[in-house]
Scaffold this active site. Structure first.
Site, PDB file in Angstrom:
ATOM      1  CG  HIS A 137       8.158   0.874  -1.530  1.00 36.61           C
ATOM      2  ND1 HIS A 137       7.286  -0.161  -1.829  1.00 36.61           N
ATOM      3  CD2 HIS A 137       7.478   2.020  -1.839  1.00 36.61           C
ATOM      4  CE1 HIS A 137       6.163   0.340  -2.314  1.00 36.61           C
ATOM      5  NE2 HIS A 137       6.252   1.665  -2.324  1.00 36.61           N
ATOM      6  CD  GLU A 138       8.208   5.356  -0.594  1.00 36.71           C
ATOM      7  OE1 GLU A 138       8.048   5.889  -1.706  1.00 36.71           O
ATOM      8  OE2 GLU A 138       7.297   4.777   0.015  1.00 36.71           O
ATOM      9  CG  HIS A 147       8.002   4.677  -5.833  1.00 41.32           C
ATOM     10  ND1 HIS A 147       7.249   3.998  -6.765  1.00 41.32           N
ATOM     11  CD2 HIS A 147       7.469   4.358  -4.615  1.00 41.32           C
ATOM     12  CE1 HIS A 147       6.315   3.280  -6.150  1.00 41.32           C
ATOM     13  NE2 HIS A 147       6.436   3.476  -4.847  1.00 41.32           N
TER      14      HIS A 147
END
Length: 267
Positions: free
Chosen positions: A59-60, A63
């Protein structure tokens, strides 16, 4: 001299920490599949927790990678491309609290982690896409977890492993939906923020640290909790996952509390 924008050999090398977490997920997944563990719930707990942390890292990473290609060339030097959760700016919000949320209420809710130098990003669409990349990763993870269900490829898959996959999918769906809420501190607000007037953005600057906790607190209100999980189960049913599977996965995950008899599985 090394600067924040200088590319170093280790900036994009996958971290041994992430490899270790991935290994735990693989071994625990094997134990869940084969019934090797004396107590299936222990294997499910280790498998789902490790896989959940892997999804948090991805998820990170999503980003960070999107920010890198959108103009923030400092991302690599910060260690965000190594998938190492220890490199995140808020390890408590990024790893500890999300795991506690899963243990306490079966809720998948990633926290804010990577620091993006937004001044380097050109264009509101790019800023919105950076924020959306994380929840989209959770949605993709959910699609992978539910693939055996919607592809009708469950022949030979042990029941306990089906339960674990269903619960892991539930966490990914909740993570995607909750993170898309337009609440300061969540990615949904990050998608919306570039399009808000400057005065509005200034007024909510003090709230991001509390947005995550407020959402979690609201989910403890029985009526909201029931409505939210009805929506989650509706989505999962659309992906071929019966709510009984994810419920049994949750109870097996919480092995210390004892699973209902209907969830009993043979090793």
């Amino acid at each position: 001299m090394t600067t924040a924008t200088t590319r170093r050999p280790g900036d994009r090398r996958i971290s041994p920490v992430f490899v270790g977490i991935l290994a735990v997920a693989a071994v625990a997944g094997w134990a869940t599949w084969t019934g090797y563990a004396a107590r299936p719930g222990v294997a499910v707990f280790l498998f789902v927790t490790a896989a959940w942390v892997v999804s948090l890292c991805l998820h990170e990473y999503a980003h960070a990678r999107t920010a890198l290609h959108s103009g923030d060339i400092t991302i690599g030097a910060k260690g965000y491309l190594t998938l190492n959760p220890l490199k995140y700016t808020h390890a408590l919000l990024s790893i500890v609290l999300p795991v506690l949320f899963v243990i306490m209420g079966g809720i998948g809710l990633p926290g804010g982690a990577v620091f993006i130098e937004r001044g380097r990003i050109r264009g509101r669409w790019r800023l919105s896409l950076i924020s959306a990349a994380g929840p989209l990763t959770n949605a993709l993870f959910a699609a992978v977890c539910t693939a055996p269900f919607w592809l009708h490829a469950l022949d030979g898959v042990p029941m306990v492993f089906r339960f674990a996959l269903a619960f892991l999918a539930l966490l990914q769906v909740t993570a995607a939906l909750l993170n898309l809420l337009p609440v300061p501190g969540l990615d949904g607000y990050g998608v919306l923020e570039p399009w808000l007037p400057y005065g509005v953005r200034r007024q909510v600057e003090a709230f991001p640290m509390f947005g995550l906790l407020i959402v979690f607190a609201l989910l403890w209100i029985p009526s909201l909790n029931i409505a939210f999980f009805e929506l989650i189960h509706t989505i999962l049913r659309g992906l071929g996952v019966d709510s009984a599977y994810s419920d049994c996965g949750y109870w097996l995950y919480r092995f210390w509390s004892g699973a209902p008899e209907v969830c009993a599985v043979s090793s």
